[in-house]
Motif scaffolding. Structure first.
Motif, PDB file in Angstrom:
ATOM      1  N   PRO A 102      12.175  20.460  -9.879  1.00 33.60           N
ATOM      2  CA  PRO A 102      12.728  19.608 -10.944  1.00 33.60           C
ATOM      3  C   PRO A 102      13.088  18.216 -10.442  1.00 33.60           C
ATOM      4  CG  PRO A 102      13.743  21.789 -10.977  1.00 33.60           C
ATOM      5  CD  PRO A 102      12.980  21.689  -9.695  1.00 33.60           C
ATOM      6  N   VAL A 103      13.495  18.113  -9.174  1.00 33.09           N
ATOM      7  CA  VAL A 103      13.838  16.821  -8.581  1.00 33.09           C
ATOM      8  C   VAL A 103      12.604  15.937  -8.525  1.00 33.09           C
ATOM      9  CG1 VAL A 103      14.749  15.655  -6.545  1.00 33.09           C
ATOM     10  CG2 VAL A 103      15.663  17.881  -7.207  1.00 33.09           C
ATOM     11  N   VAL A 104      11.515  16.486  -8.018  1.00 32.72           N
ATOM     12  CA  VAL A 104      10.263  15.735  -7.912  1.00 32.72           C
ATOM     13  C   VAL A 104       9.744  15.357  -9.292  1.00 32.72           C
ATOM     14  CG1 VAL A 104       7.856  15.828  -7.145  1.00 32.72           C
ATOM     15  CG2 VAL A 104       9.667  16.776  -5.692  1.00 32.72           C
ATOM     16  N   GLU A 105       9.848  16.276 -10.239  1.00 29.65           N
ATOM     17  CA  GLU A 105       9.332  16.015 -11.586  1.00 29.65           C
ATOM     18  C   GLU A 105      10.092  14.891 -12.282  1.00 29.65           C
ATOM     19  OE1 GLU A 105       7.726  20.574 -12.373  1.00 29.65           O
ATOM     20  OE2 GLU A 105       9.659  19.926 -13.187  1.00 29.65           O
ATOM     21  N   LEU A 106      11.433  14.928 -12.220  1.00 30.13           N
ATOM     22  CA  LEU A 106      12.210  13.878 -12.871  1.00 30.13           C
ATOM     23  C   LEU A 106      12.079  12.569 -12.106  1.00 30.13           C
ATOM     24  CD1 LEU A 106      14.060  12.950 -15.087  1.00 30.13           C
ATOM     25  CD2 LEU A 106      16.013  13.854 -13.812  1.00 30.13           C
ATOM     26  N   GLY A 107      12.094  12.634 -10.788  1.00 31.96           N
ATOM     27  CA  GLY A 107      11.915  11.430  -9.982  1.00 31.96           C
ATOM     28  C   GLY A 107      10.571  10.778 -10.257  1.00 31.96           C
ATOM     29  N   SER A 108       9.542  11.615 -10.416  1.00 36.04           N
ATOM     30  CA  SER A 108       8.202  11.108 -10.716  1.00 36.04           C
ATOM     31  C   SER A 108       8.166  10.433 -12.080  1.00 36.04           C
ATOM     32  CB  SER A 108       7.186  12.259 -10.673  1.00 36.04           C
ATOM     33  OG  SER A 108       5.916  11.833 -11.119  1.00 36.04           O
ATOM     34  N   LYS A 109       8.831  11.029 -13.057  1.00 37.12           N
ATOM     35  CA  LYS A 109       8.852  10.467 -14.410  1.00 37.12           C
ATOM     36  C   LYS A 109       9.469   9.072 -14.409  1.00 37.12           C
ATOM     37  CE  LYS A 109      10.244  11.502 -19.164  1.00 37.12           C
ATOM     38  NZ  LYS A 109      10.817  12.518 -20.078  1.00 37.12           N
ATOM     39  N   ILE A 110      10.582   8.927 -13.691  1.00 34.05           N
ATOM     40  CA  ILE A 110      11.255   7.635 -13.611  1.00 34.05           C
ATOM     41  C   ILE A 110      10.392   6.638 -12.858  1.00 34.05           C
ATOM     42  CG2 ILE A 110      13.266   6.424 -12.691  1.00 34.05           C
ATOM     43  CD1 ILE A 110      14.852   9.036 -13.157  1.00 34.05           C
ATOM     44  N   ALA A 111       9.825   7.074 -11.730  1.00 31.44           N
ATOM     45  CA  ALA A 111       8.999   6.189 -10.905  1.00 31.44           C
ATOM     46  C   ALA A 111       7.767   5.701 -11.658  1.00 31.44           C
ATOM     47  CB  ALA A 111       8.582   6.910  -9.627  1.00 31.44           C
ATOM     48  N   LYS A 112       7.126   6.598 -12.388  1.00 27.66           N
ATOM     49  CA  LYS A 112       5.925   6.223 -13.138  1.00 27.66           C
ATOM     50  C   LYS A 112       6.252   5.169 -14.181  1.00 27.66           C
ATOM     51  CE  LYS A 112       2.115   8.166 -15.867  1.00 27.66           C
ATOM     52  NZ  LYS A 112       1.504   9.418 -16.393  1.00 27.66           N
ATOM     53  N   ALA A 113       7.344   5.365 -14.904  1.00 29.68           N
ATOM     54  CA  ALA A 113       7.734   4.412 -15.950  1.00 29.68           C
ATOM     55  C   ALA A 113       8.121   3.060 -15.363  1.00 29.68           C
ATOM     56  CB  ALA A 113       8.885   4.982 -16.769  1.00 29.68           C
ATOM     57  N   ALA A 114       8.730   3.086 -14.165  1.00 26.27           N
ATOM     58  CA  ALA A 114       9.193   1.848 -13.533  1.00 26.27           C
ATOM     59  C   ALA A 114       8.126   1.183 -12.675  1.00 26.27           C
ATOM     60  CB  ALA A 114      10.426   2.138 -12.676  1.00 26.27           C
ATOM     61  N   GLY A 115       7.026   1.901 -12.390  1.00 29.97           N
ATOM     62  CA  GLY A 115       6.028   1.387 -11.457  1.00 29.97           C
ATOM     63  C   GLY A 115       6.569   1.348 -10.040  1.00 29.97           C
ATOM     64  N   ALA A 116       7.466   2.282  -9.722  1.00 31.13           N
ATOM     65  CA  ALA A 116       8.135   2.299  -8.423  1.00 31.13           C
ATOM     66  C   ALA A 116       7.398   3.180  -7.415  1.00 31.13           C
ATOM     67  CB  ALA A 116       9.569   2.803  -8.581  1.00 31.13           C
ATOM     68  N   LYS A 117       7.604   2.900  -6.142  1.00 27.26           N
ATOM     69  CA  LYS A 117       7.069   3.718  -5.067  1.00 27.26           C
ATOM     70  C   LYS A 117       8.091   4.798  -4.709  1.00 27.26           C
ATOM     71  CE  LYS A 117       5.779   3.681  -0.179  1.00 27.26           C
ATOM     72  NZ  LYS A 117       5.694   2.879   1.075  1.00 27.26           N
ATOM     73  N   VAL A 118       7.601   6.000  -4.400  1.00 35.55           N
ATOM     74  CA  VAL A 118       8.470   7.115  -4.038  1.00 35.55           C
ATOM     75  C   VAL A 118       8.265   7.478  -2.571  1.00 35.55           C
ATOM     76  CG1 VAL A 118       8.853   9.602  -4.346  1.00 35.55           C
ATOM     77  CG2 VAL A 118       8.644   8.124  -6.341  1.00 35.55           C
ATOM     78  N   THR A 119       9.356   7.704  -1.879  1.00 40.65           N
ATOM     79  CA  THR A 119       9.311   8.264  -0.530  1.00 40.65           C
ATOM     80  C   THR A 119       9.892   9.668  -0.583  1.00 40.65           C
ATOM     81  OG1 THR A 119       9.515   6.118   0.573  1.00 40.65           O
ATOM     82  CG2 THR A 119      10.112   8.067   1.853  1.00 40.65           C
ATOM     83  N   GLY A 154       0.030   9.510 -10.957  1.00 42.68           N
ATOM     84  CA  GLY A 154      -0.281   8.103 -10.707  1.00 42.68           C
ATOM     85  C   GLY A 154       0.836   7.348 -10.031  1.00 42.68           C
ATOM     86  N   VAL A 155       1.689   8.071  -9.301  1.00 37.78           N
ATOM     87  CA  VAL A 155       2.830   7.456  -8.609  1.00 37.78           C
ATOM     88  C   VAL A 155       2.490   7.263  -7.136  1.00 37.78           C
ATOM     89  CG1 VAL A 155       5.241   7.735  -7.934  1.00 37.78           C
ATOM     90  CG2 VAL A 155       4.487   8.473 -10.195  1.00 37.78           C
ATOM     91  N   LYS A 156       2.655   6.061  -6.641  1.00 33.37           N
ATOM     92  CA  LYS A 156       2.436   5.774  -5.231  1.00 33.37           C
ATOM     93  C   LYS A 156       3.534   6.432  -4.408  1.00 33.37           C
ATOM     94  CE  LYS A 156       1.757   1.971  -1.964  1.00 33.37           C
ATOM     95  NZ  LYS A 156       1.769   0.480  -1.793  1.00 33.37           N
ATOM     96  N   ALA A 157       3.146   7.218  -3.401  1.00 35.26           N
ATOM     97  CA  ALA A 157       4.155   7.979  -2.658  1.00 35.26           C
ATOM     98  C   ALA A 157       3.845   8.020  -1.170  1.00 35.26           C
ATOM     99  CB  ALA A 157       4.252   9.402  -3.203  1.00 35.26           C
ATOM    100  N   GLU A 158       4.906   8.205  -0.392  1.00 33.41           N
ATOM    101  CA  GLU A 158       4.813   8.363   1.054  1.00 33.41           C
ATOM    102  C   GLU A 158       5.642   9.574   1.456  1.00 33.41           C
ATOM    103  OE1 GLU A 158       5.824   5.868   5.177  1.00 33.41           O
ATOM    104  OE2 GLU A 158       6.421   5.093   3.218  1.00 33.41           O
ATOM    105  N   LEU A 159       5.138  10.346   2.403  1.00 33.17           N
ATOM    106  CA  LEU A 159       5.839  11.540   2.876  1.00 33.17           C
ATOM    107  C   LEU A 159       6.378  11.296   4.271  1.00 33.17           C
ATOM    108  CD1 LEU A 159       6.550  14.494   2.226  1.00 33.17           C
ATOM    109  CD2 LEU A 159       4.319  15.158   3.154  1.00 33.17           C
ATOM    110  N   LYS A 160       7.678  11.580   4.479  1.00 33.11           N
ATOM    111  CA  LYS A 160       8.304  11.379   5.781  1.00 33.11           C
ATOM    112  C   LYS A 160       8.994  12.651   6.243  1.00 33.11           C
ATOM    113  CE  LYS A 160       9.160   6.391   5.711  1.00 33.11           C
ATOM    114  NZ  LYS A 160      10.186   5.323   5.960  1.00 33.11           N
ATOM    115  N   LEU A 161       8.993  12.855   7.550  1.00 32.51           N
ATOM    116  CA  LEU A 161       9.682  13.988   8.173  1.00 32.51           C
ATOM    117  C   LEU A 161      10.680  13.448   9.187  1.00 32.51           C
ATOM    118  CD1 LEU A 161       9.899  17.088   8.785  1.00 32.51           C
ATOM    119  CD2 LEU A 161       8.156  16.716  10.542  1.00 32.51           C
ATOM    120  N   GLN A 162      11.935  13.898   9.083  1.00 29.17           N
ATOM    121  CA  GLN A 162      12.968  13.527  10.043  1.00 29.17           C
ATOM    122  C   GLN A 162      13.632  14.785  10.553  1.00 29.17           C
ATOM    123  OE1 GLN A 162      13.265  10.594  11.188  1.00 29.17           O
ATOM    124  NE2 GLN A 162      12.356   9.267   9.633  1.00 29.17           N
TER     125      GLN A 162
END
Length: 269
Positions: A142-159, A206-214
């Protein structure tokens, strides 16, 4: 969708109202402005501040409400009674909530809360960079889904950030203990499958995303990334069975992120 934006004083609450309205607009949500006052003598001033707040939410369908009493109590009651998808509060209100850890009324209402919670900190005016820390599958989808919805509408990049547990001191320096992102993704494990799903889901939206591991303490690594990446929003999960208000009280990661975050935090049920 329906968003509740709560505030106590205006114009001090302008950042809360503005950013809450920004997110509400991105998810095409109707909006309720809630002004909590101490007594009826403040009603006229409250009506004026609601009109001022509404002026920041141009283009949104807005309902205005006034409640009298303890701010947290009234916010909880409105959140519990209304069918809100997101409840927006300023960071100071949540810090008071954290201080009232085992308050009987708070605990009672928290168990019934079903809304996501947006905690506004700072004065962000736009959404270009979103950080989504992810963990277990049930908690993070649900976190990814809602975050994606906001990012797509805003044209934002997700990490997408996944934090692994720190290496025990007794093993420090031994070969093969540190896991790289590519190695993790090649494993047939639940977390690897979930990371693949998250990245694929964002790509399909259609959301630009980057995956990071820490590697390290989750809240510390999330905050480190938040400061380095200059993010506009953090979207983080809360245990589904408890609801976001209760989870804010008892979780070890989410409240620390809320307390220390340099930007707004959206807690997803």
């Amino acid at each position: 969708m329906h968003t509740l934006i709560c505030f106590r004083e205006f114009p001090y609450a302008e950042p809360t109202v503005y950013f809450g309205g920004l997110v509400a607009g991105l998810i095409s949500s109707s909006t309720t402005l809630l002004r909590v006052i101490d007594n009826e003598d403040q009603t006229d001033q409250a009506k004026i501040s609601l009109v001022e707040a509404q002026s920041l939410l141009q283009g949104l369908e807005v309902t205005k409400k006034i409640r009298i009493g303890n701010p947290l109590k009234e916010i909880f009651e409105e959140a519990s009674e209304g069918e809100y998808d997101i409840v927006v509060v300023g960071s100071q209100e949540v810090l008071r909530l954290l201080d009232s850890l085992f308050d009987t009324f708070t605990d009672k209402v928290a168990n019934k809360a079903t809304s996501n919670v947006l905690v506004v900190r700072g004065e962000k005016k736009e959404l270009n960079q979103i950080l989504i820390p992810i963990g277990g599958q049930k908690m993070s989808r649900p976190v990814v889904e809602l975050g994606s919805k906001i990012a797509k509408a805003a044209g934002a990049k997700v990490t997408l950030l996944y934090v692994t547990s720190p290496i025990p001191t007794m093993y420090t320096g031994m070969d093969g203990m540190e896991e790289t992102l590519s190695e993790l993704l090649e494993t047939d494990t639940p977390i690897s499958r979930h990371l693949h799903w998250s990245a694929q889901y964002l790509d399909e939206q259609g959301v630009k995303a980057e995956l990071k591991l820490q590697q390290g303490v989750a809240s510390d690594e999330i905050m480190r990334e938040a400061h380095v990446g200059d993010y506009d929003l953090i979207v983080i999960g809360a245990r589904i069975e408890l609801g976001p208000f209760r989870k804010i009280l008892v979780d070890q990661v989410t409240p620390r992120v809320i307390e220390r975050s340099p930007c707004p935090v959206l807690v997803v049920r």
